[in-house]
Design a protein around this motif. Structure first.
Motif, PDB file in Angstrom:
ATOM      1  N   ASN A 122       0.860  -1.187   0.000  1.00  0.00           N
ATOM      2  CA  ASN A 122       0.000   0.000   0.000  1.00  0.00           C
ATOM      3  C   ASN A 122       0.896   1.237   0.000  1.00  0.00           C
ATOM      4  N   TYR A 123       0.289   2.393  -0.186  1.00  0.00           N
ATOM      5  CA  TYR A 123       1.088   3.603  -0.427  1.00  0.00           C
ATOM      6  C   TYR A 123       0.362   4.816   0.142  1.00  0.00           C
ATOM      7  N   LEU A 124       1.123   5.660   0.812  1.00  0.00           N
ATOM      8  CA  LEU A 124       0.581   6.900   1.355  1.00  0.00           C
ATOM      9  C   LEU A 124       1.446   8.060   0.877  1.00  0.00           C
ATOM     10  N   GLU A 125       0.782   9.130   0.433  1.00  0.00           N
ATOM     11  CA  GLU A 125       1.527  10.271  -0.112  1.00  0.00           C
ATOM     12  C   GLU A 125       1.025  11.567   0.516  1.00  0.00           C
ATOM     13  N   ILE A 126       1.949  12.359   1.010  1.00  0.00           N
ATOM     14  CA  ILE A 126       1.621  13.669   1.576  1.00  0.00           C
ATOM     15  C   ILE A 126       2.095  14.739   0.592  1.00  0.00           C
ATOM     16  N   GLY A 127       1.161  15.480   0.055  1.00  0.00           N
ATOM     17  CA  GLY A 127       1.471  16.492  -0.944  1.00  0.00           C
ATOM     18  C   GLY A 127       1.285  15.952  -2.343  1.00  0.00           C
ATOM     19  N   SER A 128       0.020  15.770  -2.739  1.00  0.00           N
ATOM     20  CA  SER A 128      -0.288  15.103  -4.004  1.00  0.00           C
ATOM     21  C   SER A 128      -0.791  16.048  -5.084  1.00  0.00           C
ATOM     22  N   ARG A 129      -0.872  17.279  -4.824  1.00  0.00           N
ATOM     23  CA  ARG A 129      -1.477  18.362  -5.607  1.00  0.00           C
ATOM     24  C   ARG A 129      -2.001  17.976  -6.992  1.00  0.00           C
ATOM     25  N   PHE A 130      -1.109  17.786  -7.953  1.00  0.00           N
ATOM     26  CA  PHE A 130      -1.549  17.520  -9.328  1.00  0.00           C
ATOM     27  C   PHE A 130      -1.667  16.024  -9.639  1.00  0.00           C
ATOM     28  N   GLY A 131      -1.155  15.178  -8.748  1.00  0.00           N
ATOM     29  CA  GLY A 131      -1.333  13.738  -8.892  1.00  0.00           C
ATOM     30  C   GLY A 131      -0.262  13.012  -9.686  1.00  0.00           C
ATOM     31  N   HIS A 132       0.778  13.706 -10.139  1.00  0.00           N
ATOM     32  CA  HIS A 132       1.775  13.043 -10.984  1.00  0.00           C
ATOM     33  C   HIS A 132       2.527  11.937 -10.239  1.00  0.00           C
ATOM     34  N   SER A 133       2.902  12.184  -9.003  1.00  0.00           N
ATOM     35  CA  SER A 133       3.594  11.134  -8.244  1.00  0.00           C
ATOM     36  C   SER A 133       2.615  10.083  -7.754  1.00  0.00           C
ATOM     37  N   LEU A 134       1.423  10.478  -7.388  1.00  0.00           N
ATOM     38  CA  LEU A 134       0.408   9.542  -6.923  1.00  0.00           C
ATOM     39  C   LEU A 134       0.031   8.554  -8.028  1.00  0.00           C
ATOM     40  N   ALA A 135       0.093   9.003  -9.270  1.00  0.00           N
ATOM     41  CA  ALA A 135      -0.277   8.156 -10.406  1.00  0.00           C
ATOM     42  C   ALA A 135       0.709   7.015 -10.640  1.00  0.00           C
ATOM     43  N   LEU A 136       1.877   7.047  -9.990  1.00  0.00           N
ATOM     44  CA  LEU A 136       2.864   5.976 -10.157  1.00  0.00           C
ATOM     45  C   LEU A 136       2.484   4.727  -9.388  1.00  0.00           C
ATOM     46  N   SER A 137       1.648   4.882  -8.381  1.00  0.00           N
ATOM     47  CA  SER A 137       1.313   3.756  -7.512  1.00  0.00           C
ATOM     48  C   SER A 137       0.350   2.790  -8.194  1.00  0.00           C
ATOM     49  N   GLU A 138       0.604   1.496  -7.976  1.00  0.00           N
ATOM     50  CA  GLU A 138      -0.308   0.453  -8.433  1.00  0.00           C
ATOM     51  C   GLU A 138      -0.920  -0.291  -7.258  1.00  0.00           C
ATOM     52  N   ALA A 139      -0.613   0.168  -6.043  1.00  0.00           N
ATOM     53  CA  ALA A 139      -1.143  -0.446  -4.828  1.00  0.00           C
ATOM     54  C   ALA A 139      -2.238   0.449  -4.249  1.00  0.00           C
ATOM     55  N   PRO A 140      -3.108  -0.082  -3.403  1.00  0.00           N
ATOM     56  CA  PRO A 140      -4.096   0.770  -2.742  1.00  0.00           C
ATOM     57  C   PRO A 140      -3.403   1.973  -2.104  1.00  0.00           C
ATOM     58  N   SER A 141      -3.931   3.171  -2.398  1.00  0.00           N
ATOM     59  CA  SER A 141      -3.189   4.387  -2.057  1.00  0.00           C
ATOM     60  C   SER A 141      -4.054   5.413  -1.339  1.00  0.00           C
ATOM     61  N   ILE A 142      -3.353   6.299  -0.637  1.00  0.00           N
ATOM     62  CA  ILE A 142      -3.969   7.458  -0.009  1.00  0.00           C
ATOM     63  C   ILE A 142      -3.171   8.689  -0.426  1.00  0.00           C
ATOM     64  N   GLY A 143      -3.877   9.720  -0.877  1.00  0.00           N
ATOM     65  CA  GLY A 143      -3.264  10.996  -1.197  1.00  0.00           C
ATOM     66  C   GLY A 143      -3.781  12.069  -0.257  1.00  0.00           C
ATOM     67  N   ILE A 144      -2.884  12.904   0.253  1.00  0.00           N
ATOM     68  CA  ILE A 144      -3.261  13.953   1.204  1.00  0.00           C
ATOM     69  C   ILE A 144      -2.779  15.294   0.674  1.00  0.00           C
ATOM     70  N   ASP A 145      -3.717  16.238   0.537  1.00  0.00           N
ATOM     71  CA  ASP A 145      -3.356  17.583   0.084  1.00  0.00           C
ATOM     72  C   ASP A 145      -4.561  18.489   0.299  1.00  0.00           C
ATOM     73  N   PRO A 146      -4.372  19.649   0.908  1.00  0.00           N
ATOM     74  CA  PRO A 146      -5.527  20.544   1.106  1.00  0.00           C
ATOM     75  C   PRO A 146      -6.012  21.196  -0.172  1.00  0.00           C
ATOM     76  N   ASP A 147      -5.209  21.143  -1.261  1.00  0.00           N
ATOM     77  CA  ASP A 147      -5.566  21.837  -2.504  1.00  0.00           C
ATOM     78  C   ASP A 147      -5.364  20.936  -3.713  1.00  0.00           C
ATOM     79  N   PHE A 148      -6.152  19.888  -3.827  1.00  0.00           N
ATOM     80  CA  PHE A 148      -6.006  18.963  -4.947  1.00  0.00           C
ATOM     81  C   PHE A 148      -6.369  19.615  -6.283  1.00  0.00           C
ATOM     82  N   GLU A 149      -5.546  19.287  -7.311  1.00  0.00           N
ATOM     83  CA  GLU A 149      -5.887  19.600  -8.703  1.00  0.00           C
ATOM     84  C   GLU A 149      -5.406  18.424  -9.555  1.00  0.00           C
ATOM     85  N   ILE A 150      -5.975  17.251  -9.337  1.00  0.00           N
ATOM     86  CA  ILE A 150      -5.504  16.040 -10.025  1.00  0.00           C
ATOM     87  C   ILE A 150      -5.646  16.208 -11.534  1.00  0.00           C
ATOM     88  N   ARG A 151      -4.528  16.049 -12.245  1.00  0.00           N
ATOM     89  CA  ARG A 151      -4.505  16.290 -13.687  1.00  0.00           C
ATOM     90  C   ARG A 151      -4.189  15.044 -14.505  1.00  0.00           C
TER      91      ARG A 151
END
Length: 432
Positions: free
Chosen positions: A18-47
């Motif tokens: 599994n994977y946890l990410e702090i600071g995911s804003r645009f989602g580029h690093s979060l998109a690398l995960s293939e495991a169940p994931s959590i993204g944390i960011d007060p200002d998401f703009e997933i692109r």
């Protein structure tokens, strides 16, 4: 190598559950995960599209960690990426919270530890590229938690730090947090030049990253300790092993491991074999004759709390000694001067405490390329683990998970006849 490429290698090689990410804003690093994931960011703009099942929390990390994190991802966190607020005290809090939510073999990756321009290190953003003063976290972790393995890499623009050997229950950083925060705000960890930062952070080249990750994956002991020998007939197989004799003397060696030892002896050609635990002396005699048949000039030393009743004196030196305190017999009998290379066979008391003592002792006294074999981890599958507090399996797993780089599991021997088809699962350890 830029940071997304480095992070991609981390995901590919460590294969986190599994994977946890702090600071995911645009989602580029979060998109690398293939495991169940959590993204944390007060200002998401997933692109970008996210490949894995992902839960997004639009809040600060401080607020997020008020939750039961393990319940969100189905267990302790395996891999974490910290890329949140770029002030050292915020990153320190994130690290404290992430370690608490991880398991001992988990890995925490920290971004922005190696700025390329001193202007990028300001505590308030005033440049396009901004690392803030996250580099201070490397110094803080190494100072307050020397038990951790803290490796920085010269990833383009801003560096990357990989931390392993976690101890989720450790409160050292939390207990010292207020003092550390005050020191950060008072400028105690401030550096004035990029040259100073590079010297303190001491980054490794990204050219070594993938090799380091492969080694880390083995040290994380993701290998199961489940034995290839497990079957309905294991008890019968073990009964036969207990009755095994060599030249009429009880030897108590699995025939599979005798074959593995033959290969190890041929490839290592040890000048000294040190057996910890003599039992009836049959195994020492077997190793002596193996070496003679293979034309290996090896001294055989066998150490036991009490000397065996039946001694084979020629070609074997039997000594009294306690496996929990090997320093004494080694100094008393001049064993530190034994010719190299060494092969050490730990087959004495099967307790976790003694196994840990043996690992710690030979971590200090084995040379690179020499071997320590931790015997009889199969006892766990025979239902005897509680009797020995987890025996060598627990000792090995915790030793490697603690971040030690001194040993690596040699899977060529462990898996010679199939995955852990041995009485010594993950027990063939090579000194690095």
């Amino acid at each position: 190598m830029e940071y997304l490429e480095a992070l991609s290698s981390i995901h590919r090689i460590l294969r986190p559950a599994n994977y946890l990410e702090i600071g995911s804003r645009f989602g580029h690093s979060l998109a690398l995960s293939e495991a169940p994931s959590i993204g944390i960011d007060p200002d998401f703009e997933i692109r970008v599209p996210l490949k894995a099942p992902t839960r997004l929390f639009a809040e600060t990390s401080d607020d997020f960690f008020k939750r039961d994190v393990a319940a969100l991802v189905g267990g302790p966190v395996d891999l974490t990426f910290i890329d949140g607020m770029h002030n050292a005290e915020f990153a320190l809090r994130d690290f404290i919270n992430c370690e608490r939510a991880s398991h001992a073999q988990g890995v925490i990756v920290i971004d922005d530890v190696l700025p390329r321009d001193i202007a990028h290190t300001s505590r308030k953003r005033n440049t396009q590229v901004w690392t803030g003063d996250i580099y201070k976290l490397v110094t803080i972790l190494r100072k307050f938690r020397p038990d951790l393995t803290v490796d920085a890499y010269d990833v383009e623009m801003k560096g990357l730090c990989i931390v392993s050997g976690l101890r989720p229950g450790d409160t050292t950083l939390m207990d010292a947090y207020r003092d550390i925060e005050a020191d950060i705000l008072n400028g105690r960890y401030q550096l004035e030049t990029i040259e100073e930062i590079i010297e303190i952070v001491a980054p490794r080249s990204t050219a070594s990253l993938e090799v380091d990750l492969v080694r880390m994956d083995e040290r994380r002991s993701k290998r199961s300790y489940l034995k290839g020998l497990v079957s309905a007939d294991l008890s019968g197989y073990h009964a036969g092993t207990l009755e095994y004799r060599y030249r009429g003397i009880p030897c108590v060696k699995s025939p599979v491991d005798i074959a593995i030892y033959l290969r190890l002896l041929d490839e290592l050609r040890p000048a000294s074999i040190i057996e910890i635990g003599s039992k009836h002396s049959g195994s020492a005699l077997l190793f002596r004759d193996m070496c003679r048949a293979m034309d290996i000039a090896s001294q055989i030393i066998s150490i036991n709390l009490k000397l065996p009743s039946r001694l084979v004196s020629e070609g074997v030196r039997f000594l009294e000694g306690d496996a929990a305190n090997l320093e004494f017999p080694f100094r008393q009998h001049g064993l530190f001067d034994l010719p190299r290379p060494w092969l050490v066979i730990a087959d004495s008391a099967h307790s976790y405490a003694v196994s840990t003592s043996v690992l710690e002792f030979f971590e200090q006294h084995l040379s690179a390329g020499e071997y320590l074999v931790m015997e009889d981890g199969v006892l766990e599958e025979l239902g005897w683990s509680a009797r020995y507090q987890g025996r060598g399996n627990r000792a090995i797993a915790e030793f490697l998970a603690g971040g030690s780089r001194s040993f690596e599991i040699d899977i060529a021997y462990c898996d010679m006849f199939g995955r852990n088809m041995t009485y010594n699962p993950n027990g063939y350890l090579r000194r690095t």
